[in-house]
Design a protein around this motif. Structure first.
Motif, PDB file in Angstrom:
ATOM      1  N   GLY A 116     -21.929  -8.613 -68.106  1.00 18.17           N
ATOM      2  CA  GLY A 116     -20.551  -8.652 -67.661  1.00 18.17           C
ATOM      3  C   GLY A 116     -19.960  -9.958 -67.171  1.00 18.17           C
ATOM      4  N   GLU A 148     -20.678  -4.156 -60.167  1.00 20.30           N
ATOM      5  CA  GLU A 148     -19.793  -4.093 -61.333  1.00 20.30           C
ATOM      6  C   GLU A 148     -18.855  -2.887 -61.189  1.00 20.30           C
ATOM      7  OE1 GLU A 148     -20.025  -6.344 -63.663  1.00 20.30           O
ATOM      8  OE2 GLU A 148     -22.007  -7.222 -63.384  1.00 20.30           O
ATOM      9  N   HIS A 165     -14.126  -5.264 -63.952  1.00 22.82           N
ATOM     10  CA  HIS A 165     -13.921  -5.083 -65.383  1.00 22.82           C
ATOM     11  C   HIS A 165     -12.669  -4.246 -65.619  1.00 22.82           C
ATOM     12  CE1 HIS A 165     -17.798  -6.893 -66.122  1.00 22.82           C
ATOM     13  NE2 HIS A 165     -18.301  -6.104 -65.192  1.00 22.82           N
TER      14      HIS A 165
END
Length: 553
Positions: free
Chosen positions: A10, A39, A493
């Motif tokens: 990521g 994340e 994200h």
């Protein structure tokens, strides 16, 4: 690229942040390589976190009410209609959403009719918990004066902005008494004799109580029922209740920890009268206390307990390990419930949770079951609420046991003295999760090792939860290591960060706790984080609970 590969590799879609150092630990975020990652996956929402997950529990047990919540209208202690003002102030601060009353085991010995009418005419009754009190305990702890009844408790909730959650007596009162309690609380002004009784006490408008527990621990102190027997009682007590236009949310007495058979056999018996019976059940109560620190040596309720203040590293980890069972209990009972309720209309209500130690740490002599929470209990509580946050579709309510002067309390109080415990500080840090959308979040950190009776044993290095509310992202996490800092990259994200701050609680001594004399030993610290180019990096101190607040672009 597969989702898992993307998360592991990521790219970090936000500006960088470095946390300045504090006394007791060194920050080298600018020069060290991160060993951990968080994340946050914005395109994988789990569900809305019910504010009621942040609920509380008050039982007429020792100093919880008499001294903790209720000081009396003539007291020199600042109060609002006899209720401790400082407690009300702090509960408003954490946005306390719902409070359970009057128990606990006390509920199934309680007659709500004793707690209404003129205070001077209310009867004194032997408290269910008299047997755990000592010669140092005041009479109000052994013999319930009924100074606090339905009126006073609901008024307490209104002052805070919380919903009342009342537990009905199934063991020793008939179903008609439950019916009449609902009528007393909810019937419109002037409509019934009980509404007039309520008006005479100064409460003309209905209380509109919607959360009702149908008994408590019916497998034990609430009647020693089998699940089938209790299911029959549940049907009988709920077969017709007045609603006055508001839906009643009825909570069935559920399992003790991992008693899967209770959940299964209760639902099977309830359904003997047809699938429509499921519509009566809002939730099933699940109770779990972390108490056994013997590392498998005993299952004796007393011998297995540890000390609240005097403990070794192994006891630190063993308590967390016992508390972490909560996640398996939620998923396990949810799976059993799905056998009978495929649409999952029924939710889990974890209305008693927390650690339970042996006696001896009470700050006020004579307060039975009172414990002095330490930094360990803050880690435990943060870990537990993060579990609830990760399962918002399953858990509709949770109630920390108990609010004041008892187990895992947010506050301790005696006469004019009052202190916020490390547990109370955790609820301050986590309040912004309420009503947020829980997001799937991946926490990666090196495993920890501790000595467990001569064997090196693994424990996870970091866990937490994340939620978004509009443009505000909250990430909470615990670092359970007593000695290791976690240098952590934060990956967002599907979003970018405009600004960020970090609040945390920790201490160089894992036994640290707040007292009446030293109220601020364990308190939150807050840092505004500077956004720089290069990546989102923060340091999680050893033995810490942290809350990152990020404003999104």
């Amino acid at each position: 690229m597969k989702r898992r590969d993307f998360v592991q590799k990521g790219a970090i879609s936000a500006a960088g942040m470095v946390l300045a150092s504090r006394a007791g630990w060194n920050s080298a975020a600018a020069s060290r390589t991160a060993d951990s990652r968080i994340e946050v996956l914005f395109d994988e929402p789990i569900g809305t976190i019910s504010p009621n997950i942040y609920g509380h529990f008050t039982e007429n047990l020792s100093g919880v009410f008499y001294d903790g919540i209720w000081v009396g209208e003539k007291s020199k202690v600042p109060n609002i209609n006899g209720l401790r003002s400082e407690l009300i102030e702090h509960m408003r601060k954490i946005k306390a959403p719902v409070i359970r009353f009057p128990g606990g085991c006390f509920a199934d010995s309680y007659d709500w009719r004793d707690g209404i009418g003129p205070a001077e005419k209310r009867p004194r009754r032997t408290n269910f918990w008299k047997g755990v009190e000592s010669e140092k305990s005041p009479a109000s702890h052994k013999y319930d004066p009924n100074a606090v009844g339905t009126n006073e408790f609901v008024h307490f909730c209104k002052l805070i902005g919380a919903e009342p959650y009342l537990a009905a007596n199934v063991r020793s009162l008939p179903a008609s008494a439950f019916y009449q309690w609902v009528e007393y609380c909810n019937s419109p002004a002037g409509s019934t004799t009980l509404a007039e009784t309520r008006t005479a006490a100064g409460f003309a408008e209905p209380f509109r109580v919607k959360y009702w527990g149908v008994g408590n621990e019916s497998w034990g102190c609430g009647g020693d029922f089998t699940p089938e027997e209790y299911a029959v009682e549940f049907r009988r007590y709920t077969s017709w209740l007045p609603t006055y236009g508001d839906e009643l949310k009825l909570v069935a007495s559920g399992p003790n920890t991992d008693e899967w058979s209770w959940t299964r056999e209760f639902l099977k018996e309830v359904l003997r009268k047809g699938p429509g019976q499921l519509h009566r059940i809002y939730g099933m109560a699940l109770h779990h206390y972390a108490w056994n620190l013997s590392r498998g040596k005993t299952q004796d309720w007393d011998a297995g307990k540890g000390d609240a203040l005097k403990f070794e590293n192994v006891d630190w980890f063993e308590l967390l390990r016992e508390g972490e069972r909560m996640e398996g209990l939620i998923t396990g009972h949810w799976q059993v419930m799905s056998e009978f309720d495929r649409e999952h209309r029924i939710k889990l209500i974890v209305d008693e949770w927390g650690p339970w130690y042996r006696p001896g740490s009470e700050m006020t002599p004579g307060d039975a079951l009172e414990q002095t929470p330490t930094l360990r209990d803050a880690i435990f509580s943060g870990m537990t609420v993060d579990i609830f946050n990760r399962h918002p579709e399953k858990v509709a309510m949770a109630n920390c046991a108990q609010l004041v002067n008892c187990l895992n309390s947010l506050y301790l109080a005696h006469e004019d003295k009052f202190v916020i415990t490390p547990v109370g500080r955790v609820f301050e840090l986590y309040a912004s999760h309420q009503g947020g959308e829980s997001l799937r979040t991946v926490f990666s950190a090196p495993n920890l090792h501790y000595d467990r009776d001569g064997k090196s044993t693994l424990y996870w290095g970091m866990k937490g939860s994340a939620s978004v509310h509009g443009k505000e992202l909250t990430i909470t996490a615990v670092n359970p290591s007593p000695s290791e800092t976690r240098l952590t990259e934060i990956g967002l994200h599907g979003a970018t960060a405009n600004s960020a701050s970090m609040s945390f609680i920790t201490h160089s001594d894992i036994h640290a706790h707040n007292t009446f004399q030293q109220r601020d030993v364990v308190v939150p610290q807050t840092k505004t984080l500077t956004l720089n180019a290069g990546g989102l990096v923060v340091e999680l101190p050893p033995a810490s609970v942290i809350a990152l607040k990020i404003t999104l672009g």
